[in-house]
Design an enzyme around this catalytic site. Sequence first.
Site, PDB file in Angstrom:
ATOM      1  N   GLU A 163       0.901  -0.944   0.057  1.00 22.03           N
ATOM      2  CA  GLU A 163       0.130  -0.044  -0.073  1.00 22.03           C
ATOM      3  C   GLU A 163       0.897   1.204  -0.048  1.00 22.03           C
ATOM      4  O   GLU A 163       1.973   1.221   0.735  1.00 22.03           O
ATOM      5  CB  GLU A 163      -0.744  -0.145   1.110  1.00 22.03           C
ATOM      6  CG  GLU A 163      -1.590   1.302   1.692  1.00 22.03           C
ATOM      7  CD  GLU A 163      -2.614   1.930   0.542  1.00 22.03           C
ATOM      8  OE1 GLU A 163      -3.380   0.943   0.020  1.00 22.03           O
ATOM      9  OE2 GLU A 163      -2.356   3.035   0.051  1.00 22.03           O
ATOM     10  N   ASP A 173       5.244   1.898  -3.320  1.00 27.33           N
ATOM     11  CA  ASP A 173       4.378   1.803  -4.697  1.00 27.33           C
ATOM     12  C   ASP A 173       4.774   0.281  -5.250  1.00 27.33           C
ATOM     13  O   ASP A 173       5.459  -0.359  -5.076  1.00 27.33           O
ATOM     14  CB  ASP A 173       5.108   2.853  -5.445  1.00 27.33           C
ATOM     15  CG  ASP A 173       4.635   3.106  -6.711  1.00 27.33           C
ATOM     16  OD1 ASP A 173       4.233   4.230  -7.037  1.00 27.33           O
ATOM     17  OD2 ASP A 173       4.512   2.195  -7.554  1.00 27.33           O
ATOM     18  N   ASP A 204      -5.433  -4.017  -6.849  1.00 24.51           N
ATOM     19  CA  ASP A 204      -6.529  -3.231  -6.409  1.00 24.51           C
ATOM     20  C   ASP A 204      -6.243  -1.833  -5.986  1.00 24.51           C
ATOM     21  O   ASP A 204      -6.655  -1.410  -4.988  1.00 24.51           O
ATOM     22  CB  ASP A 204      -7.282  -4.200  -5.090  1.00 24.51           C
ATOM     23  CG  ASP A 204      -8.589  -3.701  -4.947  1.00 24.51           C
ATOM     24  OD1 ASP A 204      -9.107  -2.820  -5.707  1.00 24.51           O
ATOM     25  OD2 ASP A 204      -9.172  -4.003  -4.004  1.00 24.51           O
TER      26      ASP A 204
END
Lengths: 229, 308
Positions: B129, B156, B177
Amino acid sequence: MTFRGQNLFIYLLAFTSGFSIMGVELLGGRILAPFFGSSVHIWGSIITVFMLSLSIGYLIGGKLSTRNANLFRYGLIFLVAGCLVMPIAYFANPIMEAIFLQIEDSRYGSLVASMALFFFPTIVLGMISPYSVRLLVTSKEESGQIAGILYFVSTLGSALGTIITSFYFVLYFEVNDIITAFSLILVFLGLAAITLGRKQLASQAAQEPVDQHGKKSQNNASNEVIHES
Amino acid sequence: MKVNLQLTSKSRLSLSLIAVLTTIFALLMSQPVQAKVVHQERSMYRNILVEDTGNLRCLKFNVKSHKTNQSCFLKSEPNRLVFNYTKLLFSGLLVNPNPERILIIGLGGGTMSNTLHQLFPTARIENIEIDPAVIKVARQYFDFFENDIVTSQAKDGRIFIKRAKMKGEAYDWIILDAFNGDYIPEHLMTKEFLQETKDLLTDNGIVTANTFSVSKLYDYESATYQAVFGDFYQVKNKKNENRILLAGKKALPQKAALEANLAAMHDRLKPYGVNILQVFDSMTFDKDWQQDSSVLTDQYSPANLLNQ
């Protein structure tokens, strides 16, 4: 000394350099993203390098303008800038890959990559503003105003370079094509200035005073020194 | 005749009036509980909002639009998946029923990670994340569970995938996602990125990507996946604007071949609110996008400009 519309020509060149600087800076984010991501520190790296190079460029450009400032040399700056922008399109990937392999922390990786890609071209682009001021100013009284107009024109160029690149160019062209176009435009304008500058130097030489023995005086600067004493 | 018609139109009018009133009433009744903001913070990347509506807790990015729900769970039944698209992601298990290494790019509330850990307690699950604040919020408000084999990193996604490949890692299931405020970040939609992702898969490995079905990007995105993976499954739900793309390192089997897993998977997934039969029904190999669409690349990825 100057041809009609010379000032307009210089403003146009300053506008274009402002446009290119921000166009390239904006694409910098795109260029770095595949190797260094889109974290907030990517923009930190890019902006730091651009500001640093510009500051150095201003200093060097100002210094250069104190010696025999003319359109020919002004054109050379553009030519060099254009040539330094070109490798961003063609060698960015191998350069970034090498840095990516060496530096694990993407903050310092992106900083080093920004330095490798943008440091030198932006220094040279930064030289243009002070040099433009030198070519435009003819008296002390108007120097501030000329500098103001010059900043206005080149910063307006930067604003347009930013918005047009980000809103439209990226929709229609590949990143490398845009960079190449910036580079070619700078080279072209540089060559135009060089051509005009040479003509000017030639006509200047023809008008220079000739002494008794038919030899041209060495240079204007040494003459002026004699008058001063 | 005329009289009759008039009467009909009158009664129609009153009928529709009643219908409207009933709808309004129903709407009022269905939202008796006001949404309550439990937590709010401005991170480096976005405004993060945690909102409770009765039993339902949702993570939101930015405040104004309703589309920005990132993750929701029921406080009383944290195991039950609320979001439709998360259920569609399980189509991946029909192709690869026992993933041992799972990579999730884009954490949200961490609900997917939690569910997968319960389903596969020995599987290694790595969550990537970009925003450290999201990880913190997931831990604090969404019971995001971590241990030795379930981990999270603030990075990243693209960088993580590049480095993981260099280290010789491989994953059985990669779930894409990652969303910023609007959509998927541009550098996570390009052909080069998908190729890097594909290279990180084990031989039977699969990718499931959460995308939106309603945008100009639909065609570009589809063409890009096709260019990298060949044929892929689209998993859509008619009620929903999400579309899951399911692709594999190898060519994916036809649907008929997937039916074998269906019954067993149905029982395993039922407790989490996933009806895999429904998911199976909505899987399709159809190529319903414009075939001549250009592929998104690192050089050409005006993704978020097209997504309007």
